[in-house]
Design an enzyme around this catalytic site. Structure first.
Site, short mmCIF file in Angstrom:
data_model
loop_
_atom_site.label_atom_id
_atom_site.label_comp_id
_atom_site.label_asym_id
_atom_site.label_seq_id
_atom_site.Cartn_x
_atom_site.Cartn_y
_atom_site.Cartn_z
CE LYS A 64 73.36 -19.10 15.00
NZ LYS A 64 73.78 -18.10 15.91
CG ASP A 100 76.89 -16.75 17.35
OD1 ASP A 100 76.83 -15.81 16.55
OD2 ASP A 100 76.06 -17.68 16.96
#
Ligand code: ATR
Length: 274
Positions: A64, A100
């Site tokens: 990420k 997210d």
């Protein structure tokens, strides 16, 4: 057209069934697969994404942060959070997003109101905590961060200080409106599958109206959620909520069309049971 989850290891991800259900529902001829991508191959796989046939990809642990080095554009949110979980291919260019944070907030709003001026207790200071803290601070919620390794909580709190009110350290005696577990505590097969991520007295001392959100979803009823239920907390959820909404937003970025949330949610619960 293809989409995929890039992770290492790929594990038993619930994202393929969730996205494939949404593709079927909308009649789009596209597939979503889980690809095991070791860190040294991330660049190569992203180059392949540019070459055609790809709508985009989700990126998970451990990529990420590293993925940021391979993108042409990064959304302001993803830039500020310091992590990208969704890459969209547009005319051979790679655009990075973070769904997210917004996905967590939308999921939390499934169980109650989240408004400016509320107080949240966030347990953990890893990657997931970054997205959660960003989302809560952005919504005007005051955040207290606590972590096994206190220095990491201190570090995150100072990094996000300009986004709102965020403190770190021992849990103060306070009436929190929101409690979020971002640690791996309570996860089946994890470091402490039977443990609570916070002292039972702390939980017992909170108003029963508090929203209790555990990002863990295996098992579906985690030790924290079981305790919350026993204590009479009315509003609680596991990590499927965040997983669902980050997926819904990723799907909409990949395709430009509205996702069928109910279909994606059903696919998630079905796959979790398997
Ligand atoms: P993620 O991306 O899922 O947030 P991570 O970055 O590895 O994963 O962060 C894991 C979090 O769970 C950390 O806050 C970690 O605490 P440390 O910073 O002290 O490592 C927390 N965690 C993991 N195992 C734990 C345990 N047994 N007890 C308490 N906290 C734990």
């Amino acid at each position: 057209m293809r989409t995929a989850l890039l992770a290492w290891p790929a594990g038993h991800s619930l994202s393929p069934p969730m996205h494939n259900a949404a593709f079927s529902e909308t009649g789009l001829r596209a597939t979503y697969e889980a690809l095991a991508v070791p860190p040294e191959e991330l660049g190569e796989v992203l180059t392949e994404l540019r070459s055609g046939g790809w709508l985009g990809a989700n990126v998970s642990i451990p990529h990420k942060v590293a993925v940021l080095n391979h993108l042409d554009q990064v959304s302001p949110e993803a830039q500020r959070i310091g992590a990208v979980n969704t890459v969209v291919v547009r005319a051979g260019e790679l655009h990075g997003y973070n769904t997210d944070a917004s996905g967590f907030l939308r999921g939390l709003r499934d169980i109650g109101e989240v408004t400016a001026g509320q107080h949240a207790l966030v347990l953990g200071a890893g990657g997931a905590a970054r997205a959660v803290c960003y989302a809560l601070l952005n919504a005007g919620v005051t955040v207290h961060l606590t972590n096994r390794t206190p220095e990491k909580a201190d570090q995150l709190a100072s990094e996000f200080a300009d986004l709102g009110t965020i403190t770190a350290g021992e849990i103060p005696v306070a009436a929190f409106d929101i409690v979020v577990n971002t640690t791996a505590v309570g996860m089946a097969g994890g470091p402490a599958p039977d443990a609570l991520p916070l002292a039972r007295e702390v939980l017992a001392g909170l108003p029963r109206t508090a929203l209790v959100s555990d990002l863990v979803y295996r098992p579906a009823v985690t030790p924290l959620l079981r305790r919350a239920e026993e204590l009479g907390f009315a509003h609680h959820q596991n990590g499927l909520a965040m997983l669902l909404w980050q997926g819904v937003e990723a799907f909409e970025l990949f395709t430009g069309i509205d996702a069928s949330v109910a279909v994606m949610a059903a696919a998630l619960t079905e796959s979790l049971d398997m």
